[in-house]
Design an enzyme around this catalytic site. Sequence first.
Site: not given
Ligand code: PMP
Length: 303
Positions: A156
């Site tokens: 991320k």
């Molecule tokens: N995909 C992307 C590209 C994201 O930015 C996020 C948000 N963090 C998610 C999926 C979902 O991840 P999470 O459930 O860990 O927030």
Amino acid sequence: MQYPEWIWHNGEIKPWAEATTHVMAHALHYGSSVFEGIRCYRTPDGPAIFRLSDHNRRLHASAKIHDFAIPYSLDELNAATREVLRRNRLDAAYIRPVAFRGLGGFGLTAETPIEVSIGAWPWGTYLGEGVLESGIDACVSSWQRFAPNTIPAGAKAGGNYLSGQLVAREARRLGFGEGIALASTGLLSEGAGENLFLVFDGVLHTPPVSAALLNGITRHSLIVLARQAGLEVVERDMPREYLYLCDELFMCGTAAEITPIRSVDGRQVGEGRAGPVTRRLQELFFGLFDGRTPDVHGWLERV
Ligand code: PMP
């Protein structure tokens, strides 16, 4: 805009206005940051941070992928997060830790100091008021996700969100609530900042992590909650047209929570509103925060 009073920056709590970095910081030029989005919910037992430790583990993992080390342990990051919430007297909030290459040289490979900050603010429904019930209209983006072995989708990282911004801004410009990106294979990947689930005949289908997506913590939580409730979940590659043919479709993520999708590219999905499987998962997920769903995995971490 009204900002919270306090922010944690490089080991100390500071007034919001004093948490600054230099304009020549590496991350600003090269996208070399990693971050998280975490939510704190009000619960009958007081505020609880959803999977705080798993988010901070992923923060460390994202930094590892990009070859730097965060100079704070998991316990230190967890404690700092709690302090930010307490000092700002926030009990329901979105929390944003970020770790980035700071000032310390101009080249790509400069070994700069790593700065870390944690901010938090009240943030309602990410994709708009009322959308958890009504759903949104989505479109498939003209922008694809990055190919494997180019930019790692499993981190991320700040730079990855240049892709997310193209997808999301194009969708908004065309009047859609959110954009869905295909992987470089042409198969389904994810939304600009959310993972995808499709429902066929009561079975949940979600693209695999190899489809250039972020391995979402909400995605994982829903897989676990669904299986516990006796629902079948399959991780599989799917073509674009499955978006039009499924019975139900929703996006999930920390910010978007569980947002139903009622149409894609102008084609109605299922009944054009949140279907029974989507609503069941919303009940199970939001039930964690009002006590209807027992927290058997220790996902609620107290402030
Ligand atoms: N995909 C992307 C590209 C994201 O930015 C996020 C948000 N963090 C998610 C999926 C979902 O991840 P999470 O459930 O860990 O927030």
